[in-house]
Design a protein around this motif. Sequence first.
Motif, short mmCIF file in Angstrom:
data_model
loop_
_atom_site.label_atom_id
_atom_site.label_comp_id
_atom_site.label_asym_id
_atom_site.label_seq_id
_atom_site.Cartn_x
_atom_site.Cartn_y
_atom_site.Cartn_z
N GLN A 199 0.84 5.75 -0.99
CA GLN A 199 0.05 6.92 -1.32
C GLN A 199 0.29 7.31 -2.77
N ALA A 200 -0.67 8.01 -3.32
CA ALA A 200 -0.53 8.49 -4.69
C ALA A 200 0.77 9.27 -4.84
N PRO B 118 -4.30 6.23 -7.81
CA PRO B 118 -5.33 5.34 -7.25
C PRO B 118 -5.87 4.34 -8.27
N THR C 12 -2.12 -1.38 -3.72
CA THR C 12 -3.19 -0.46 -3.34
C THR C 12 -2.62 0.94 -3.23
N VAL C 13 -3.21 1.86 -3.98
CA VAL C 13 -2.74 3.24 -3.99
C VAL C 13 -3.85 4.13 -3.43
N SER C 14 -3.54 4.86 -2.40
CA SER C 14 -4.53 5.72 -1.75
C SER C 14 -4.26 7.18 -2.07
N THR C 15 -5.31 7.97 -1.95
CA THR C 15 -5.18 9.41 -2.23
C THR C 15 -4.60 10.13 -1.04
N SER D 137 0.84 -1.19 0.00
CA SER D 137 0.00 0.00 0.00
C SER D 137 0.87 1.24 0.00
N THR E 191 -4.54 0.73 -8.54
CA THR E 191 -4.89 -0.28 -7.54
C THR E 191 -5.46 -1.52 -8.22
#
Length: 125
Positions: A11-12, A85, A122-125, A9, A88
């Motif tokens: 972050q963007a 994101p 998994t890429v989160s904002t 995981s 993902t």
Amino acid sequence: QLVESGGGSVQAGGSLTLSCTPSGFSFDDSGMAWYRQAPGKEREAVAVIDIEGTTVYADSVKGRFTVSKDNAKNILYLQMNNLKPEDTAMYYCAAEPYLRVVGGRHPQASRLRHWGQGTQVTVST
């Protein structure tokens, strides 16, 4: 058999490097590819590198992802930079002996006989 690793995981804007280690077939004589599948979506080709080193990338990852083979170590890599994101997905490594890129296009997934179990990105904002 193919075993992927390196997912996780982030972050963007972050980076990850996926690795794929094969066994049971000739790595040097095989073209290899990365595919991905997000929940509710079809599997899509991400990048391929054939036995001559020719590479093809999906338009969505060009300029951000780099596929490479280390024949001395028998490892396939996917360097992923500036992740978004929409990247993902579950990422799969695939291989086919004597695979060559034709017409600058990804091979049909059905042509690749060896597949890994996948590694989650998994890429989160």
